[in-house]
Design a protein around this motif. Sequence first.
Motif, PDB file in Angstrom:
ATOM      1  N   VAL A   1       4.784   8.430 -10.603  1.00  0.00           N
ATOM      2  CA  VAL A   1       4.393   8.165 -11.983  1.00  0.00           C
ATOM      3  C   VAL A   1       3.078   8.858 -12.326  1.00  0.00           C
ATOM      4  CG1 VAL A   1       3.843   6.366 -13.655  1.00  0.00           C
ATOM      5  CG2 VAL A   1       5.609   5.969 -11.939  1.00  0.00           C
ATOM      6  N   GLY A   2       2.060   8.665 -11.460  1.00  0.00           N
ATOM      7  CA  GLY A   2       0.775   9.304 -11.727  1.00  0.00           C
ATOM      8  C   GLY A   2       0.856  10.814 -11.683  1.00  0.00           C
ATOM      9  N   GLY A   3       1.555  11.339 -10.699  1.00  0.00           N
ATOM     10  CA  GLY A   3       1.714  12.787 -10.621  1.00  0.00           C
ATOM     11  C   GLY A   3       2.454  13.342 -11.816  1.00  0.00           C
ATOM     12  N   TYR A   4       3.480  12.632 -12.260  1.00  0.00           N
ATOM     13  CA  TYR A   4       4.211  13.080 -13.451  1.00  0.00           C
ATOM     14  C   TYR A   4       3.325  13.033 -14.693  1.00  0.00           C
ATOM     15  CZ  TYR A   4       7.317  13.019 -17.436  1.00  0.00           C
ATOM     16  OH  TYR A   4       7.893  13.286 -18.654  1.00  0.00           O
ATOM     17  N   LEU A   5       2.559  11.946 -14.848  1.00  0.00           N
ATOM     18  CA  LEU A   5       1.716  11.804 -16.033  1.00  0.00           C
ATOM     19  C   LEU A   5       0.681  12.917 -16.106  1.00  0.00           C
ATOM     20  CD1 LEU A   5       0.840  10.139 -18.481  1.00  0.00           C
ATOM     21  CD2 LEU A   5      -0.598   8.783 -16.965  1.00  0.00           C
ATOM     22  N   LYS A   6      -0.007  13.164 -14.999  1.00  0.00           N
ATOM     23  CA  LYS A   6      -1.002  14.229 -14.993  1.00  0.00           C
ATOM     24  C   LYS A   6      -0.359  15.593 -15.258  1.00  0.00           C
ATOM     25  CE  LYS A   6      -3.893  11.824 -11.599  1.00  0.00           C
ATOM     26  NZ  LYS A   6      -4.400  11.837 -10.196  1.00  0.00           N
TER      27      LYS A   6
ATOM     28  N   THR B   1       8.619  14.939  -8.246  1.00  0.00           N
ATOM     29  CA  THR B   1       9.054  14.565  -9.590  1.00  0.00           C
ATOM     30  C   THR B   1       9.928  15.637 -10.210  1.00  0.00           C
ATOM     31  OG1 THR B   1       7.008  15.492 -10.506  1.00  0.00           O
ATOM     32  CG2 THR B   1       7.027  13.146 -10.000  1.00  0.00           C
ATOM     33  N   ASP B   2      10.424  16.546  -9.415  1.00  0.00           N
ATOM     34  CA  ASP B   2      11.246  17.633  -9.940  1.00  0.00           C
ATOM     35  C   ASP B   2      12.666  17.120 -10.135  1.00  0.00           C
ATOM     36  OD1 ASP B   2      12.100  20.090 -10.775  1.00  0.00           O
ATOM     37  OD2 ASP B   2      12.356  20.897  -8.739  1.00  0.00           O
ATOM     38  N   LEU B   3      13.024  16.864 -11.387  1.00  0.00           N
ATOM     39  CA  LEU B   3      14.349  16.366 -11.721  1.00  0.00           C
ATOM     40  C   LEU B   3      15.168  17.466 -12.373  1.00  0.00           C
ATOM     41  CD1 LEU B   3      13.279  12.940 -13.288  1.00  0.00           C
ATOM     42  CD2 LEU B   3      14.162  13.315 -10.991  1.00  0.00           C
ATOM     43  N   HIS B   4      16.459  17.396 -12.188  1.00  0.00           N
ATOM     44  CA  HIS B   4      17.342  18.357 -12.831  1.00  0.00           C
ATOM     45  C   HIS B   4      17.285  18.168 -14.347  1.00  0.00           C
ATOM     46  CE1 HIS B   4      21.057  20.484 -13.895  1.00  0.00           C
ATOM     47  NE2 HIS B   4      20.926  21.090 -12.732  1.00  0.00           N
ATOM     48  N   PRO B   5      17.346  19.271 -15.125  1.00  0.00           N
ATOM     49  CA  PRO B   5      17.292  19.136 -16.592  1.00  0.00           C
ATOM     50  C   PRO B   5      18.332  18.182 -17.167  1.00  0.00           C
ATOM     51  CG  PRO B   5      17.004  21.430 -15.959  1.00  0.00           C
ATOM     52  CD  PRO B   5      17.309  20.682 -14.711  1.00  0.00           C
ATOM     53  N   VAL B   6      19.516  18.153 -16.581  1.00  0.00           N
ATOM     54  CA  VAL B   6      20.542  17.221 -17.062  1.00  0.00           C
ATOM     55  C   VAL B   6      20.085  15.772 -16.865  1.00  0.00           C
ATOM     56  CG1 VAL B   6      22.914  16.427 -16.714  1.00  0.00           C
ATOM     57  CG2 VAL B   6      22.397  18.876 -16.662  1.00  0.00           C
TER      58      VAL B   6
ATOM     59  N   LEU C   1       0.829  -1.208   0.000  1.00  0.00           N
ATOM     60  CA  LEU C   1       0.000   0.000   0.000  1.00  0.00           C
ATOM     61  C   LEU C   1       0.860   1.253   0.000  1.00  0.00           C
ATOM     62  CD1 LEU C   1      -2.797   1.278   0.181  1.00  0.00           C
ATOM     63  CD2 LEU C   1      -2.645   1.072   2.670  1.00  0.00           C
ATOM     64  N   ASP C   2       1.890   1.263   0.836  1.00  0.00           N
ATOM     65  CA  ASP C   2       2.787   2.423   0.873  1.00  0.00           C
ATOM     66  C   ASP C   2       3.524   2.585  -0.452  1.00  0.00           C
ATOM     67  OD1 ASP C   2       4.137   4.549   2.510  1.00  0.00           O
ATOM     68  OD2 ASP C   2       5.891   3.349   1.979  1.00  0.00           O
ATOM     69  N   LEU C   3       3.958   1.459  -1.041  1.00  0.00           N
ATOM     70  CA  LEU C   3       4.653   1.512  -2.327  1.00  0.00           C
ATOM     71  C   LEU C   3       3.729   2.012  -3.432  1.00  0.00           C
ATOM     72  CD1 LEU C   3       7.241   0.881  -3.924  1.00  0.00           C
ATOM     73  CD2 LEU C   3       6.377  -1.439  -4.244  1.00  0.00           C
ATOM     74  N   SER C   4       2.473   1.548  -3.428  1.00  0.00           N
ATOM     75  CA  SER C   4       1.532   1.990  -4.456  1.00  0.00           C
ATOM     76  C   SER C   4       1.252   3.487  -4.337  1.00  0.00           C
ATOM     77  CB  SER C   4       0.225   1.200  -4.346  1.00  0.00           C
ATOM     78  OG  SER C   4      -0.426   1.474  -3.129  1.00  0.00           O
ATOM     79  N   ASN C   5       1.198   3.997  -3.102  1.00  0.00           N
ATOM     80  CA  ASN C   5       1.010   5.441  -2.928  1.00  0.00           C
ATOM     81  C   ASN C   5       2.190   6.223  -3.485  1.00  0.00           C
ATOM     82  OD1 ASN C   5      -1.476   5.117  -1.672  1.00  0.00           O
ATOM     83  ND2 ASN C   5      -0.566   4.948   0.361  1.00  0.00           N
ATOM     84  N   ASN C   6       3.402   5.701  -3.262  1.00  0.00           N
ATOM     85  CA  ASN C   6       4.578   6.366  -3.805  1.00  0.00           C
ATOM     86  C   ASN C   6       4.618   6.308  -5.334  1.00  0.00           C
ATOM     87  OD1 ASN C   6       5.717   7.211  -1.349  1.00  0.00           O
ATOM     88  ND2 ASN C   6       6.597   5.195  -0.990  1.00  0.00           N
ATOM     89  N   VAL C   7       4.228   5.154  -5.891  1.00  0.00           N
ATOM     90  CA  VAL C   7       4.166   5.043  -7.351  1.00  0.00           C
ATOM     91  C   VAL C   7       3.138   6.025  -7.909  1.00  0.00           C
ATOM     92  CG1 VAL C   7       3.563   3.510  -9.259  1.00  0.00           C
ATOM     93  CG2 VAL C   7       4.962   2.665  -7.383  1.00  0.00           C
ATOM     94  N   SER C   8       2.008   6.142  -7.220  1.00  0.00           N
ATOM     95  CA  SER C   8       0.983   7.088  -7.663  1.00  0.00           C
ATOM     96  C   SER C   8       1.492   8.515  -7.613  1.00  0.00           C
ATOM     97  CB  SER C   8      -0.264   6.934  -6.782  1.00  0.00           C
ATOM     98  OG  SER C   8      -1.252   7.862  -7.146  1.00  0.00           O
ATOM     99  N   ARG C   9       2.242   8.833  -6.587  1.00  0.00           N
ATOM    100  CA  ARG C   9       2.788  10.190  -6.475  1.00  0.00           C
ATOM    101  C   ARG C   9       3.796  10.475  -7.573  1.00  0.00           C
ATOM    102  NH1 ARG C   9       5.418  10.379  -0.863  1.00  0.00           N
ATOM    103  NH2 ARG C   9       6.241  12.328  -1.735  1.00  0.00           N
TER     104      ARG C   9
END
Length: 385
Positions: free
Chosen positions: A238-243, A334-339, A228-236
């Motif tokens: 991958v899902g957050g990035y997709l949206k 999901t804030d990644l450096h441009p590089v 459950l904790d892992l699925s919440n992190n995946v949602s944050r």
Amino acid sequence: MLVEANVLSQPPQNPSGNQNSTSPRSRDNAFQAVWRNPYVRVPIFLLLIYLTYRFFGLVSHVFVLALIAYIVAYLAHPLLNWLVRHRVPRGLGVLVVVLLILSMVGLASTLLVTIVTQFYDLVQKLPGLTANFLTWFDTLARKYTALRSLDVQLQALTENGAQTLQKYLLPYLQKYQSALVGGIFGIASSIAEGFATLILAIYMMLDYDKIGLTLIRMFPRPWQPFVLDLSNNVSRAVGGYLKGQLVIAAFVGVFVGVGLALSGIPSAPAIGFLAGLFNIVPYLGVVIAITPALLLAATTKAVILKLILVVVVFVAANQIEGHLLSPLVLGRTTDLHPVTVVLAILSGLALFGIVGALVAVPITALAKLLLQEYYYPSRVYTDGP
């Protein structure tokens, strides 16, 4: 094994005196003894893996439709929750979402006909556009000697590029243009698949929480909190990035299309659609769409002004995306450096092509989140192995 052999060699205790019957317990012990043998378990596991692989190979298309339906339900879930909080029944909220989806499909089909037609005209004009642009740049290079070496490189680079693009793109554009003019859903199988996917999405939107609970219950109980904790992190991640990336891509497409239209560039909606579509992969839409925009600007009056306006529109879109929308919409998780983003895209492209480029950034964002949530707080990281 010796104890098990002695147990199995003893006759079963039968109160009725019937020596031919066996008790359930002795049968269970026999089965467990056989199952403990690795020469029995390994072939069975391999057979199950092979059968599962074959099964998913046969129903992969159905699985893709179900995945699309789940993505639709996942993207609509925040809106449905918002409607429920405002005392709108979930069933009525699902109806609103379905009407929005059908409206978007109708609008997209109409817009797509125009965009494909404009692309078709653009590809047909490419050789002439390239020749006009090279003529203009050659005139400019004669005035400024510093541009002469670049002029030679441009001539060599674009000599056969437009003809090659025509050769490979025109047949596909002609086919899709004729199909789109006849209707975006003119094929019966497409209608059936679209209808089935919509029905699946409706059921998933209605019972979204139950679906997640059912998936979690497939795991052993001691694992369920971690899952459950892992699925919440995946949602944050991958899902957050997709949206977020869909919102950013839509903004870039509209911004570029409107900006080029106000600048007087031909085929502005088509170029805006191209920029938005490819901007699902960060920064890629701006890079791809600027080339036809510059070529079209070179065919208009006041060439230098139009070229400057094109560059200003694309630079502004890139800066707003990189410095305002990405930090605001995607957030810190999901804030990644441009590089890091560029390296992830190039690695995904080299490994798995365009599909790898599409999934490279969300997978990288997920890896970053997993490191922050599980690895950095662990004793392996803090105390060493």
